[in-house]
Motif scaffolding. Structure first.
Motif, PDB file in Angstrom:
ATOM      1  N   TYR A 126       2.699  -0.956 -10.063  1.00 59.01           N
ATOM      2  CA  TYR A 126       1.692  -1.438  -9.109  1.00 59.01           C
ATOM      3  C   TYR A 126       2.051  -2.837  -8.617  1.00 59.01           C
TER       4      TYR A 126
ATOM      5  N   THR B  48       1.597   8.054  -8.430  1.00 59.71           N
ATOM      6  CA  THR B  48       0.353   7.294  -8.521  1.00 59.71           C
ATOM      7  C   THR B  48       0.400   6.029  -7.678  1.00 59.71           C
ATOM      8  N   VAL B  49       1.453   5.271  -7.828  1.00 63.45           N
ATOM      9  CA  VAL B  49       1.520   3.992  -7.131  1.00 63.45           C
ATOM     10  C   VAL B  49       1.800   4.179  -5.645  1.00 63.45           C
TER      11      VAL B  49
ATOM     12  N   HIS C   9       5.158  -2.829  -6.173  1.00 66.42           N
ATOM     13  CA  HIS C   9       4.949  -2.198  -4.873  1.00 66.42           C
ATOM     14  C   HIS C   9       3.743  -2.798  -4.142  1.00 66.42           C
TER      15      HIS C   9
ATOM     16  N   LEU D 207       2.658   1.586 -15.549  1.00 65.25           N
ATOM     17  CA  LEU D 207       1.789   1.671 -14.369  1.00 65.25           C
ATOM     18  C   LEU D 207       1.509   0.290 -13.783  1.00 65.25           C
TER      19      LEU D 207
END
Length: 263
Positions: A113, A159-160, A116, A109
């Protein structure tokens, strides 16, 4: 409509293949001077050699890795300092590996993050002064339909991508008074190496053939086929143009009608 990009300088991330390469080609065809950016110098050199030059533009490339933020910052700052203002930025980075969110490591994760949201932020801070000075700026983020409707088996990506969309919406509000727009393009399933990888993983997990998985995915798309990278690039080129000057803070689906979520 004024779609010409003559006199504009564009930076296209992830441009060595797939959607990024198609975007670079379309922007160059519309008259922009294009700098392509990725990790592979050989591939970038080949892309630059293939780009159209209708206005005798001199295209170039920058080798940079979005996972190395300090290196990325220096590369973009040097580009602006040595070659003038940046008017168009295409934030485009390969998506995270597939898998269930509940099984994802925190490292996965964090890395997604960084690659991106943080990479886009570093690029933005390096180019935003020249955009404000020019009174013209376009940030266009190649994101995913998962910002509207999460995609099964892409937990970290879902998520991201949502974080990236929120970053863009916030930035759009802040920079709108300076003639700078910020928008997201949300590609559906597109004929790229990433899609082939997703199909391979799904086929392996299901004990099915890749042809079967491909047919299942296409069945979900009202248009009855996957997108071509050039079709995503067409939407990007419009948003980059003067004709799109009043479009900002939005996410545009380019997915053949697959996404049915209302918000």
């Amino acid at each position: 409509m004024d779609l010409t990009l003559h006199g504009k300088h564009a930076l296209v991330g992830g441009a060595s293949m797939g959607i990024g390469r198609a975007v670079a080609h379309e922007l160059a065809l519309n008259g922009a001077t294009v700098t392509v950016m990725a990790r592979s110098e050989d591939k970038l050199a080949a892309v630059v050699a293939s780009l159209p030059t209708p206005n005798q533009q001199v295209h170039r490339y920058v080798v940079a890795d979005v996972s190395q933020l300090a290196e990325l910052q220096r590369a973009v700052e040097n580009l602006v300092n040595n070659h003038g203002p940046m008017h168009i930025v295409i934030n485009n980075t390969g998506g995270p590996a597939g898998g269930l969110l509940q099984e994802a490591t925190t490292d996965a994760l964090i890395q997604a993050y960084q690659n991106h949201v943080l990479a886009s932020h570093v690029i933005m801070q390096a180019v935003i002064p020249s955009m404000k000075q020019a009174g013209y700026g376009r940030f266009i983020n190649i994101v995913s339909t998962s910002t509207k409707q999460p995609i099964d088996g892409l937990g970290v990506s879902n998520t991201v991508r949502g974080a990236m969309a929120s970053w863009a919406k916030t930035l759009a509000t802040e920079v709108a008074p300076f003639g700078v727009t910020v928008n997201n393009v949300l590609p559906g399933a597109t004929e790229t190496q990433r899609l082939e990888g997703i199909i391979d993983r799904k086929a392996h997990a299901a004990g099915a053939s890749t042809d079967h998985i491909r047919a299942e995915l296409i069945e979900e798309i009202p248009a009855g086929r996957f997108a071509l990278p050039s079709e995503i690039a067409n939407a990007v080129a419009f948003l980059a143009s003067p004709a799109a000057s009043y479009i900002t803070g939005t996410s545009i689906l380019v997915d053949g009608g697959r996404t049915r979520a209302l918000s």
